[in-house]
Scaffold this active site. Structure first.
Site, short mmCIF file in Angstrom:
data_model
loop_
_atom_site.label_atom_id
_atom_site.label_comp_id
_atom_site.label_asym_id
_atom_site.label_seq_id
_atom_site.Cartn_x
_atom_site.Cartn_y
_atom_site.Cartn_z
N CYS A 81 0.73 -1.13 -0.04
CA CYS A 81 -0.05 0.08 0.01
C CYS A 81 0.88 1.35 -0.01
O CYS A 81 1.74 1.63 -0.95
CB CYS A 81 -0.81 -0.02 1.33
SG CYS A 81 -2.63 1.05 0.92
N HIS A 173 -3.45 -5.14 1.68
CA HIS A 173 -2.78 -5.38 2.91
C HIS A 173 -2.75 -6.87 3.26
O HIS A 173 -3.70 -7.29 3.77
CB HIS A 173 -3.70 -4.57 4.13
CG HIS A 173 -3.45 -3.00 4.16
ND1 HIS A 173 -2.54 -2.39 4.86
CD2 HIS A 173 -4.19 -2.16 3.36
CE1 HIS A 173 -2.38 -1.17 4.59
NE2 HIS A 173 -3.55 -1.05 3.71
N GLU A 175 -1.09 -8.29 5.33
CA GLU A 175 -0.83 -8.39 6.88
C GLU A 175 -1.95 -8.48 7.74
O GLU A 175 -2.02 -8.75 8.77
CB GLU A 175 0.50 -7.47 7.43
CG GLU A 175 -0.22 -5.94 7.63
CD GLU A 175 -0.56 -5.18 6.31
OE1 GLU A 175 -0.57 -5.74 5.27
OE2 GLU A 175 -0.92 -3.85 6.59
N1 GLN Z 1 -3.86 6.43 0.96
C1 GLN Z 1 -2.56 5.89 1.71
C2 GLN Z 1 -1.59 6.97 0.90
O1 GLN Z 1 -1.82 7.23 -0.25
C3 GLN Z 1 -2.45 4.66 1.37
C4 GLN Z 1 -3.48 3.68 2.14
C5 GLN Z 1 -2.61 2.65 2.87
O2 GLN Z 1 -1.58 2.43 3.06
N2 GLN Z 1 -3.78 1.76 3.51
O3 GLN Z 1 -0.33 7.04 1.23
#
Ligand code: GLN
EC number: 4.3.3.6
Length: 192
Positions: A81, A173, A175
């Site tokens: 992410c 995610h 995890e």
């Molecule tokens: N929206 C976050 C970003 O742009 C990423 C979201 C996440 O890591 N769950 O950094």
């Protein structure tokens, strides 16, 4: 025993630590400041969270160049992410922002928009699972990849997992939840 560093500045790092530890025969330690980075490590995990905050902290702690150099020299890295955003060479609309930028991918942040926000879906992930429960939280997606990047999973026509040599990224995610198979793939196939 393999030693895995987890970037622990912000975000969902504890869940990664627990999932990696559940695979046994592995040591995990946290990177919170420059001195932590000096320890020997066989792999690095960059968690989800807020990429802008993480980039700011990496600059303040003078860690960005160290991480960049280590990955360029072959350190296995797994970014989820926000971690994927940090590793991306290009992020749509954020060309001036300095990131780790070691992976040849173009990323769209917060791509699933406000209405959808967070969701879960079971999708095939190459090398790992025919049906992996993917949890997306204000997730990015990969819009395009360079020639050395292998696409590992797609959702609704968007790339959500990819690999380039020593670098593995997911926009979801892994995890969160109980399936440690992506972590096992990273640890067993990518970390030497
Ligand atoms: N929206 C976050 C970003 O742009 C990423 C979201 C996440 O890591 N769950 O950094």
């Amino acid at each position: 025993m393999k030693k895995i560093a987890v970037l622990a500045l912000q975000g969902a790092f504890i869940e990664h630590e627990e999932m990696i530890k559940s695979l046994g025969d592995v040591e995990v330690f946290e990177i919170r400041k420059k001195e932590d980075w000096q320890q020997h490590k066989d792999g690095l995990i960059i968690p989800g969270g807020e990429s802008t905050t993480m980039i700011k902290l990496l600059h303040e702690l003078d860690l960005l160049n160290d991480i960049q150099t280590a990955i360029s020299n072959g350190l296995p890295v797994f970014g989820t992410c926000a971690g994927l955003i940090l590793l991306a060479k290009n992020v749509v609309g954020e060309s001036g922002v300095q990131r780790i930028a070691t992976m040849d991918i173009e990323v769209v942040r917060n791509a699933y928009g406000r209405q959808l926000g967070s969701f879960e879906t079971n999708v095939k992930m190459k090398y790992v699972s025919d049906s992996f429960l993917m949890t997306f939280i204000r997730a990015p997606y990969i819009k395009s990849v360079g020639k050395d990047v292998e696409v590992l999973a797609e959702v609704d026509g968007h790339i959500v997992a990819a690999k380039q040599a020593n670098q593995l990224v997911t926009s979801f995610h892994p995890e969160l939840g109980n399936d440690a198979s992506i972590h096992a793939y990273f640890l067993e196939q990518m970390v030497k």
